[in-house]
Write an enzyme that holds these catalytic residues in place. Sequence first.
Site, PDB file in Angstrom:
ATOM      1  N   GLY A 191      15.073 -15.856  34.999  1.00 17.82           N
ATOM      2  CA  GLY A 191      15.879 -14.670  34.728  1.00 17.82           C
ATOM      3  C   GLY A 191      17.366 -14.918  34.571  1.00 17.82           C
ATOM      4  CG  ASN A 235      12.036 -13.129  21.909  1.00 18.29           C
ATOM      5  OD1 ASN A 235      11.935 -13.214  23.134  1.00 18.29           O
ATOM      6  ND2 ASN A 235      11.710 -14.126  21.105  1.00 18.29           N
ATOM      7  CG  LEU A 239       7.437 -17.484  28.740  1.00 19.83           C
ATOM      8  CD1 LEU A 239       7.320 -18.802  29.471  1.00 19.83           C
ATOM      9  CD2 LEU A 239       8.201 -17.652  27.433  1.00 19.83           C
ATOM     10  CB  ILE A 291       4.844  -7.919  22.430  1.00 17.42           C
ATOM     11  CG1 ILE A 291       5.977  -8.660  23.160  1.00 17.42           C
ATOM     12  CG2 ILE A 291       5.079  -6.423  22.492  1.00 17.42           C
ATOM     13  CD1 ILE A 291       6.049  -8.405  24.637  1.00 17.42           C
ATOM     14  CG  HIS A 344      12.979 -18.796  19.938  1.00 14.37           C
ATOM     15  ND1 HIS A 344      11.754 -18.906  20.570  1.00 14.37           N
ATOM     16  CD2 HIS A 344      13.154 -19.938  19.228  1.00 14.37           C
ATOM     17  CE1 HIS A 344      11.208 -20.066  20.238  1.00 14.37           C
ATOM     18  NE2 HIS A 344      12.028 -20.715  19.431  1.00 14.37           N
TER      19      HIS A 344
HETATM   20  C1  GAR Z   1      15.144 -19.005  27.844  1.00 13.74           C
HETATM   21  O1  GAR Z   1      15.588 -20.257  27.426  1.00 13.74           O
HETATM   22  C2  GAR Z   1      14.618 -18.213  26.670  1.00 13.74           C
HETATM   23  O2  GAR Z   1      15.325 -18.432  25.484  1.00 13.74           O
HETATM   24  C3  GAR Z   1      13.209 -18.751  26.568  1.00 13.74           C
HETATM   25  O3  GAR Z   1      12.785 -18.845  27.918  1.00 13.74           O
HETATM   26  C4  GAR Z   1      13.924 -19.129  28.750  1.00 13.74           C
HETATM   27  C5  GAR Z   1      13.945 -18.148  29.895  1.00 13.74           C
HETATM   28  O4  GAR Z   1      14.947 -18.472  30.820  1.00 13.74           O
HETATM   29  N1  GAR Z   1      12.383 -17.904  25.775  1.00 13.74           N
HETATM   30  C6  GAR Z   1      11.440 -18.354  24.942  1.00 13.74           C
HETATM   31  O5  GAR Z   1      11.161 -19.536  24.825  1.00 13.74           O
HETATM   32  C7  GAR Z   1      10.721 -17.271  24.135  1.00 13.74           C
HETATM   33  N2  GAR Z   1       9.958 -17.847  23.075  1.00 13.74           N
HETATM   34  P1  GAR Z   1      15.508 -17.423  31.892  1.00 13.74           P
HETATM   35  O6  GAR Z   1      14.280 -16.824  32.602  1.00 13.74           O
HETATM   36  O7  GAR Z   1      16.341 -18.235  32.845  1.00 13.74           O
HETATM   37  O8  GAR Z   1      16.295 -16.367  31.169  1.00 13.74           O
END
Ligand code: GAR
Length: 216
Positions: A12, A108, A91, A94, A110
């Site tokens: 998060g 989103n 993850l 949706i 990415h």
């Molecule tokens: C982040 O790097 C985000 O960009 C990625 O998961 C991580 C979550 O980190 N999202 C994806 O890969 C979506 N395809 P966080 O929980 O510390 O924000």
Amino acid sequence: MLRVVVCVSGGGTNLQAMIDGIKEGRINNAGIVRVISNNRDAYALKRAEENHIPGVCISPKDYADREAFHKALLEAVREAEPDLIVLAGFLVVIPKEMIAEYTNKIINIHPSLIPSFCGTGYYGMKVHEGALNRGVKITGATVHFVDEGTDTGPILLQKPVEIMEGDTPEILQRRVMEEAEWILLPEAVDAIANGRVEIKDNRCRILKNRKDSGVS
Ligand code: GAR
């Protein structure tokens, strides 16, 4: 005030960037009204609690099948009456009904420059492993609207990040977060909250001045 629901699966830090953005006035006219996680142990839920934001866990493990999980997830979203849903490291695929119900209201983040290292199988650390294995010199992050495809919706913001000699996926992930993700996501929410986002023919534009309310 734009009512924002944030969906998260893990640490998060992007949720935290939005919380800080609101506190520090980089995001105006928006409030996070609910945090939804599919993972009971997500540290993101702790961050929500510490910041007095209602958090809820909707885990697939608690439901008989995917359909029941999707129904519960959609219900948890609806209850919060969001104007915007932010997938901040969520993850979970949706559900189609949710995408149809909230067209142009789901974004989103990415951790790459879409269309590189995105789509099915590219999430979290796998994205950075992919970039390092391919030997690209520049990566970055993208904020986009969510449509029926995986990482295919209109692109709202992108920011490049340099790859350095000796990077590991972990080091690169941290740099992409610090230099791109934690900046872009608050910027995106602020632009939407202040009526500065326009979508036309699947292309997205951020306007200098407010047009009218919401995304048009
Ligand atoms: C982040 O790097 C985000 O960009 C990625 O998961 C991580 C979550 O980190 N999202 C994806 O890969 C979506 N395809 P966080 O929980 O510390 O924000």
